[in-house]
Design a protein around this motif. Structure first.
Motif, PDB file in Angstrom:
ATOM      1  N   ALA A 129       0.797  -0.966   0.404  1.00 22.89           N
ATOM      2  CA  ALA A 129      -0.257  -0.424   0.025  1.00 22.89           C
ATOM      3  C   ALA A 129       0.755   1.439   0.078  1.00 22.89           C
ATOM      4  N   ALA A 130       2.814   1.028   0.912  1.00 17.62           N
ATOM      5  CA  ALA A 130       2.569   2.696   0.699  1.00 17.62           C
ATOM      6  C   ALA A 130       3.272   2.457  -0.516  1.00 17.62           C
ATOM      7  N   LYS A 131       3.841   2.085  -0.872  1.00 18.19           N
ATOM      8  CA  LYS A 131       4.023   1.843  -2.344  1.00 18.19           C
ATOM      9  C   LYS A 131       3.370   2.468  -3.465  1.00 18.19           C
ATOM     10  N   GLY A 132       2.248   1.531  -3.740  1.00 19.88           N
ATOM     11  CA  GLY A 132       1.112   1.880  -4.541  1.00 19.88           C
ATOM     12  C   GLY A 132       0.967   3.965  -4.357  1.00 19.88           C
ATOM     13  N   LYS A 133       0.942   3.635  -3.193  1.00 20.62           N
ATOM     14  CA  LYS A 133      -0.311   5.734  -2.888  1.00 20.62           C
ATOM     15  C   LYS A 133       1.047   5.572  -2.050  1.00 20.62           C
ATOM     16  N   PRO A 134       1.416   6.348  -2.733  1.00 19.16           N
ATOM     17  CA  PRO A 134       2.932   6.370  -1.763  1.00 19.16           C
ATOM     18  C   PRO A 134       2.954   7.884  -0.560  1.00 19.16           C
TER      19      PRO A 134
ATOM     20  N   THR B 189      -7.345   6.109   5.151  1.00 22.20           N
ATOM     21  CA  THR B 189      -9.028   5.241   4.436  1.00 22.20           C
ATOM     22  C   THR B 189      -9.436   5.518   3.020  1.00 22.20           C
ATOM     23  N   ALA B 190     -10.491   4.752   2.625  1.00 19.78           N
ATOM     24  CA  ALA B 190     -11.115   5.759   0.741  1.00 19.78           C
ATOM     25  C   ALA B 190     -11.955   7.267   1.075  1.00 19.78           C
ATOM     26  N   GLU B 191     -11.921   7.199   2.693  1.00 20.53           N
ATOM     27  CA  GLU B 191     -12.505   8.494   2.760  1.00 20.53           C
ATOM     28  C   GLU B 191     -11.256   9.250   2.844  1.00 20.53           C
ATOM     29  N   ASP B 192     -10.180   9.407   3.669  1.00 22.08           N
ATOM     30  CA  ASP B 192      -8.719  10.249   2.951  1.00 22.08           C
ATOM     31  C   ASP B 192      -8.224  10.569   1.952  1.00 22.08           C
ATOM     32  N   GLU B 193      -8.850   9.365   0.657  1.00 21.45           N
ATOM     33  CA  GLU B 193      -7.812   9.238  -0.533  1.00 21.45           C
ATOM     34  C   GLU B 193      -8.657  10.525  -1.341  1.00 21.45           C
ATOM     35  N   ALA B 194      -9.999  10.027  -0.895  1.00 21.16           N
ATOM     36  CA  ALA B 194     -11.587  10.596  -1.585  1.00 21.16           C
ATOM     37  C   ALA B 194     -10.838  12.152  -1.226  1.00 21.16           C
ATOM     38  N   LEU B 195     -10.284  12.607   0.035  1.00 18.98           N
ATOM     39  CA  LEU B 195     -10.509  13.644   0.472  1.00 18.98           C
ATOM     40  C   LEU B 195      -9.360  14.209  -0.121  1.00 18.98           C
TER      41      LEU B 195
ATOM     42  N   PHE C 166       1.427  23.870  -2.995  1.00 17.53           N
ATOM     43  CA  PHE C 166       1.500  22.387  -1.945  1.00 17.53           C
ATOM     44  C   PHE C 166       2.113  21.854  -2.057  1.00 17.53           C
ATOM     45  N   HIS C 167       3.105  21.165  -1.867  1.00 17.77           N
ATOM     46  CA  HIS C 167       3.077  19.640  -2.563  1.00 17.77           C
ATOM     47  C   HIS C 167       2.219  18.577  -1.595  1.00 17.77           C
ATOM     48  N   ASP C 168       2.450  17.419  -2.600  1.00 23.46           N
ATOM     49  CA  ASP C 168       1.878  16.790  -1.811  1.00 23.46           C
ATOM     50  C   ASP C 168       1.829  16.153  -0.997  1.00 23.46           C
ATOM     51  N   THR C 169       3.038  15.902  -0.080  1.00 23.21           N
ATOM     52  CA  THR C 169       3.324  15.809   0.837  1.00 23.21           C
ATOM     53  C   THR C 169       2.150  16.271   2.469  1.00 23.21           C
ATOM     54  N   THR C 170       1.922  17.895   1.821  1.00 21.12           N
ATOM     55  CA  THR C 170       0.727  18.293   2.784  1.00 21.12           C
ATOM     56  C   THR C 170      -0.689  18.400   2.180  1.00 21.12           C
ATOM     57  N   LEU C 171      -1.002  18.039   1.070  1.00 21.16           N
ATOM     58  CA  LEU C 171      -2.486  17.217   0.892  1.00 21.16           C
ATOM     59  C   LEU C 171      -2.517  16.115   1.920  1.00 21.16           C
ATOM     60  N   ALA C 172      -1.411  15.640   1.804  1.00 20.63           N
ATOM     61  CA  ALA C 172      -1.908  14.305   2.142  1.00 20.63           C
ATOM     62  C   ALA C 172      -2.023  14.337   4.173  1.00 20.63           C
ATOM     63  N   ALA C 173      -1.487  15.240   4.582  1.00 20.01           N
ATOM     64  CA  ALA C 173      -1.564  15.423   5.469  1.00 20.01           C
ATOM     65  C   ALA C 173      -2.490  16.087   5.829  1.00 20.01           C
ATOM     66  N   ILE C 174      -3.493  17.078   5.259  1.00 20.33           N
ATOM     67  CA  ILE C 174      -4.632  17.953   5.343  1.00 20.33           C
ATOM     68  C   ILE C 174      -5.792  16.657   4.939  1.00 20.33           C
ATOM     69  N   ALA C 175      -5.600  15.180   4.619  1.00 25.05           N
ATOM     70  CA  ALA C 175      -6.731  14.871   4.196  1.00 25.05           C
ATOM     71  C   ALA C 175      -6.370  13.512   5.613  1.00 25.05           C
ATOM     72  N   ARG C 176      -5.263  13.760   6.103  1.00 23.53           N
ATOM     73  CA  ARG C 176      -4.777  12.507   7.330  1.00 23.53           C
ATOM     74  C   ARG C 176      -5.634  13.632   8.417  1.00 23.53           C
ATOM     75  N   GLU C 177      -5.214  14.950   8.586  1.00 28.21           N
ATOM     76  CA  GLU C 177      -5.308  15.182   9.750  1.00 28.21           C
ATOM     77  C   GLU C 177      -6.831  16.199   9.868  1.00 28.21           C
ATOM     78  N   ARG C 178      -7.622  16.756   8.546  1.00 30.15           N
ATOM     79  CA  ARG C 178      -8.778  17.463   8.556  1.00 30.15           C
ATOM     80  C   ARG C 178      -8.913  18.761   9.675  1.00 30.15           C
ATOM     81  N   PRO C 179      -7.873  19.130   9.564  1.00 34.37           N
ATOM     82  CA  PRO C 179      -8.369  20.617  10.100  1.00 34.37           C
ATOM     83  C   PRO C 179      -9.494  21.524   9.994  1.00 34.37           C
ATOM     84  N   LYS C 180     -10.017  22.455  10.762  1.00 30.42           N
ATOM     85  CA  LYS C 180     -10.850  22.995  11.076  1.00 30.42           C
ATOM     86  C   LYS C 180     -10.629  24.376  10.886  1.00 30.42           C
ATOM     87  N   SER C 181      -9.364  24.748  11.183  1.00 28.60           N
ATOM     88  CA  SER C 181      -9.339  26.077  11.358  1.00 28.60           C
ATOM     89  C   SER C 181      -8.030  26.653  11.228  1.00 28.60           C
ATOM     90  N   ILE C 182      -8.115  27.876  10.401  1.00 27.69           N
ATOM     91  CA  ILE C 182      -6.613  28.591  10.040  1.00 27.69           C
ATOM     92  C   ILE C 182      -5.603  27.401  10.561  1.00 27.69           C
TER      93      ILE C 182
END
Ligand code: ADP
Ligand code: ZN
Length: 610
Positions: free
Chosen positions: A527-532, A537-543, A566-582
Motif C-alpha cells: 500500500a505504501a508504495k502504490g500510494k506514496p 482510508t478510502a475517505e482520506d484518499e477521496a479527500l 502545496f506539495h503532495d505531502t502537505t495535501l496528504a497531511a491535510i487529508a489525514r488531519e482534517r483541520p477545521k481552523s486556520i
C-alpha cells in the motif's frame, strides 16, 4: 525579513526542523563564511542559500544554469511571500531595468541570474551599487570540465567573485566526484570554503532492475500497474529510452494504454519540447518518455517513478537520472529493464565514437560497473553507494534484491551447455542464435549452418528462452563469455571458461526470480508504495483527490505548477488531519505564513465540504 534561521524555516517555509547538514551550512553562511555543499538531489540544497539570504542584509545573487529552473524557484519563493526575481533573456526590455532598480533600492531578497549575464560589465557595475547578502552558485559542477555538464559561461563566475571578495559565497551540487570537486574549488576560488558532504543515499527510492524478456514494454506496463496503479494511478514519471524514435513509439503506445504520456527529445521542435516540459510540470500525472536530453534542471518534486527501458551509460548517469524521482522524500521507484542487446548497442556506440582511446576505455569500464550493478545478487543500494565511495553497513530493505532475495543454484551444467554451444558454433553468433540451437530450433540460420547436426542442438529444452537469456547474461557479467562488439555482438569464450567446461570450476547462477517478480502484485502489502502518500482510508484518499483537484484549479488560474502551491505531502497531511481552523492548518508541514493567508481558506473549504 529577519529572525533566526529556525524562525524563518518555520514561519516562511512552514517546516518544523532542518535536515542533514542544512542547519550547519546555514549557520556558517549567516556568519559570513564560504561553503561548498555536496548534497544529493532532494536533500534540500535550496534552503542552504535561501534562508541565509533572508537572514542577512541585502540581496542574494543566485547563479543558476537553466531559465526554466530559475522561473520555477522564483515562483515558488513568491508563493512563500519572499521578494524574488529572475534576470534572464526571457525578460522584456523594461523589466530588467526595473528589477535592477529594485535591487539597488533594497526591495529584493533574492535575484536569480543566468550566467551569461555576469559577462556584461554593466551588470557588475549595477551590483556595486547594491548591498549584497551573498552569492550562490547552483549546479556548481557546470563550472568543471570533468563534470558531466560543463558550461563555459560558468567561468564568468570567477570574475564576479574577484570583484566582490568580501561577499560570502556558496557553491552547491548533487553530483561531484573527486576531480570535479577539486575543479570547482579551484575555478571558483573556494579555497577558504568549508566543504559539506552529505551521503549519497536516497532512502525513499526503491531500486529495481530486471532482465528484459521478449517484450520490455509489457514489463514496463506490469511494473506501472503493480506499483503505480497503472494509467488510473495518476502518478507522474519519466521513462528513459536511448533513441528519439523509441521515445515517440513508447509514448504512443503508453497513450494507447490510457496513460497521459508525452515524448521528449532533442529532435523535437523547440516549442513542442517546451510545451511538453511545461505540461509535465503543470499537470498532474504526466508520463514523460524521453531521451537523456530531458531532466537537467527539472525540479519537480513529485516524480513518482523513473523507468529505464534502455541502459544508462554509467552509474553516474543512472544515479542522476533515477535521482529525479522522489525529491519530496515520498516513496518512489527507480525501475530498469536491461538486456544483452543494450550492452552490445552501447558498446558499439562507444567504439564508434571519435573520442580518444583512453576516454573510450573509461567509458567501457563505467558500463561494466553498471552491468555489475545490474547482475548483482547483493543489496543494490550498497553496490550503488559503494560506487560513489559512500557506504551502507546493512542491506537496505528497499530494493529488489533485499525484498525478494536472489536465490542462486549450482548452474555448472547450464553454464557448460551454453559455453560448449558457443564453442561448437565457432564463437561467431549472438546469444539469440546460440539459444535457438540450445532449444533445438529449426530456423533458417540453423539450417544454413547445419547447426541441427551439432551435439548441443536441443540440449537446453529443459529451460525457457528467457531463462537461457539470463544465464548468458550472467556468464557475460562473470567474464566467462565475452561480447564481441566488432563481430556485431557475437559471443566468444572468456579466458577462464576451460575450467568450467572441464568441470573443475562450479558456477553459481541466480535463479532469476526477475521473471516471476511482478506477476502477482500484492497491493495490500505494498500500500505504501502504490500510494506514496500512504493514506489509510478510502475517505482520506477521496479527500486527498479533492484537495489535489482544488490545487490544480488554483495553479491553472496563476499558470504555475501545482507543487508550488502545496506539495503532495502537505495535501496528504491535510487529508489525514482534517483541520477545521486556520490555526490547525498552520501546524501542518509545508504551510508557512504566506500560503496560509493565500490558500488557507480555499483548502479549509474543501475539507469542510468533504
Ligand atoms: P535539492 O535542490 O537539493 O534537490 P530542494 O532544495 O529542491 O532539493 O528540496 C527538496 C525538497 O525538500 C523540497 O520540496 C523542499 O521543500 C523540501 N525540504 C527541504 N528542506 C526541508 C526541511 N528542512 N524540512 C522539510 N522539507 C524540506
Ligand atoms: Zn537493498
Amino acid at each position: 525579513m529577519t529572525g533566526s534561521p529556525l524562525d524563518v524555516l518555520r514561519s516562511v517555509f512552514g517546516f518544523e526542523s532542518f535536515r542533514g547538514h542544512q542547519a550547519e551550512v546555514i549557520g556558517h553562511m549567516v556568519g559570513g563564511g564560504d561553503a561548498l555543499v555536496l548534497m544529493p538531489t532532494g536533500g534540500g540544497k535550496s534552503l542552504c542559500f535561501q534562508i541565509p539570504a533572508l537572514c542577512r542584509d541585502g540581496v542574494a545573487i543566485v547563479v543558476s544554469p537553466l531559465i526554466a529552473l530559475m522561473q520555477d524557484q522564483v515562483e515558488a519563493l513568491r508563493q512563500l511571500g519572499v521578494r524574488a526575481a529572475a534576470l534572464n533573456s526571457m525578460l522584456g526590455p523594461g523589466e530588467a531595468v526595473e528589477i535592477e532598480r529594485r535591487m539597488r533600492g533594497g526591495e529584493l531578497d533574492l535575484v536569480y541570474v543566468a550566467p551569461e549575464r555576469l559577462a556584461a560589465d554593466g551588470f557588475l557595475t549595477q551590483l556595486e551599487r547594491c548591498r549584497l547578502a551573498l552569492f550562490a552558485v547552483d549546479e556548481a559542477h557546470c563550472v568543471s570540465q570533468w563534470g558531466h555538464d560543463f558550461r563555459p559561461e560558468y567561468l564568468q563566475i570567477a570574475r564576479l567573485f574577484e570583484r566582490f571578495p568580501g561577499v560570502p559565497r556558496i557553491a552547491l551540487t548533487a553530483t561531484a566526484d573527486g576531480p570535479t570537486q577539486r575543479d570547482i574549488v579551484e575555478r571558483l576560488n573556494l579555497g577558504r570554503a568549508r566543504v559539506f558532504v552529505s551521503g549519497f543515499d536516497r532512502p525513499n527510492i526503491r531500486y529495481r532492475v530486471e532482465p528484459k524478456r521478449s517484450s520490455a514494454r509489457t514489463q514496463l506496463l506490469a511494473f506501472l500497474e503493480a506499483e503505480h496503479g497503472g494509467a488510473k494511478g495518476g502518478d507522474a514519471g519519466i521513462v528513459y529510452c536511448l533513441s528519439r524514435g523509441k521515445t515517440e513509439e513508447i509514448a504512443d503506445w503508453l497513450r494507447r494504454q490510457g496513460f497521459n504520456a508525452l515524448p521528449y527529445h532533442a529532435g523535437l521542435d523547440k516549442r513542442v519540447r517546451a510545451a511538453h516540459q511545461d505540461r509535465f510540470l503543470k499537470e498532474d500525472g504526466i508520463v514523460m518518455v524521453a531521451t537523456i536530453a530531458f531532466g537537467m534542471g527539472i525540479d519537480k518534486p513529485d516524480v513518482r517513478f523513473v523507468a529505464h527501458l534502455d541502459l544508462p551509460k554509467s552509474m553516474e548517469s543512472y544515479y542522476q537520472e533515477t535521482g529525479r524521482a522522489g525529491r519530496d522524500g515520498l516513496p518512489s521507484n527507480a525501475w530498469m529493464a536491461y538486456g544483452l542487446e543494450d550492452v552490445a548497442k552501447l558498446r558499439h556506440f562507444m567504439d564508434a565514437s571519435t573520442a580518444p582511446e583512453r576516454q573510450k576505455q573509461i567509458e567501457r569500464q563505467k558500463l561494466d560497473a553498471l552491468l555489475g550493478y545490474c547482475e548483482t545478487s547483493r543489496c543494490r543500494r550498497q553496490v550503488l553507494l559503494e560506487y560513489f565511495g559512500d557506504s551502507l553497513p546493512e542491506s537496505c530493505g528497499n530494493c529488489d534484491t533485499c525484498l525478494e532475495p536472489v536465490e542462486t543454484y549450482d548452474g555448472t551444467v547450464d553454464a557448460q551447455k551454453v559455453l560448449s554451444c558457443v564453442y561448437r558454433t565457432q564463437e561467431m553468433f549472438g546469444a539469440a542464435h546460440v539459444i535457438d540451437v540450445l532449444l533445438g530450433g529449426d530456423t533458417e540460420r540453423i539450417r544454413k549452418f547445419h547447426h541441427q547436426r551439432l551435439s548441443t542442438h536441443g540440449i537446453g529444452k529443459d529451460r525457457t528462452r528467457d531463462e537461457w537469456r539470463s544465464i548468458a547474461r550472467q556468464l557475460v557479467a562473470m567474464g566467462l563469455l565475452v561480447v564481441d562488439v566488432e563481430g556485431h555482438g557475437g559471443l566468444r569464450l572468456g579466458s577462464e571458461c576451460r575450467a568450467v567446461l572441464r568441470g573443475e570450476r562450479s558456477v553459481a547462477l541466480r535463479r532469476d526470480t526477475g521473471f516471476a517478480r511482478l506477476r502477482k502484485p500484492d497491493r495490500d502489502k505494498s500500500a505504501a508504495k502504490g500510494k506514496p502518500h500512504a493514506l489509510e482510508t478510502a475517505e482520506d484518499e477521496a479527500l486527498f483527490q479533492a484537495l489535489r483537484a482544488r490545487r490544480l484549479e488554483l495553479a491553472r488560474q496563476q499558470g504555475v505548477p501545482p507543487y508550488v502551491i502545496f506539495h503532495d505531502t502537505t495535501l496528504a497531511a491535510i487529508a489525514r488531519e482534517r483541520p477545521k481552523s486556520i490555526q490547525a492548518l498552520s501546524g501542518l508541514p509545508g504551510v508557512g505564513q504566506a500560503k496560509l493567508e493565500r490558500y488557507g481558506a480555499d483548502f479549509l473549504q474543501v475539507v469542510a465540504s468533504a
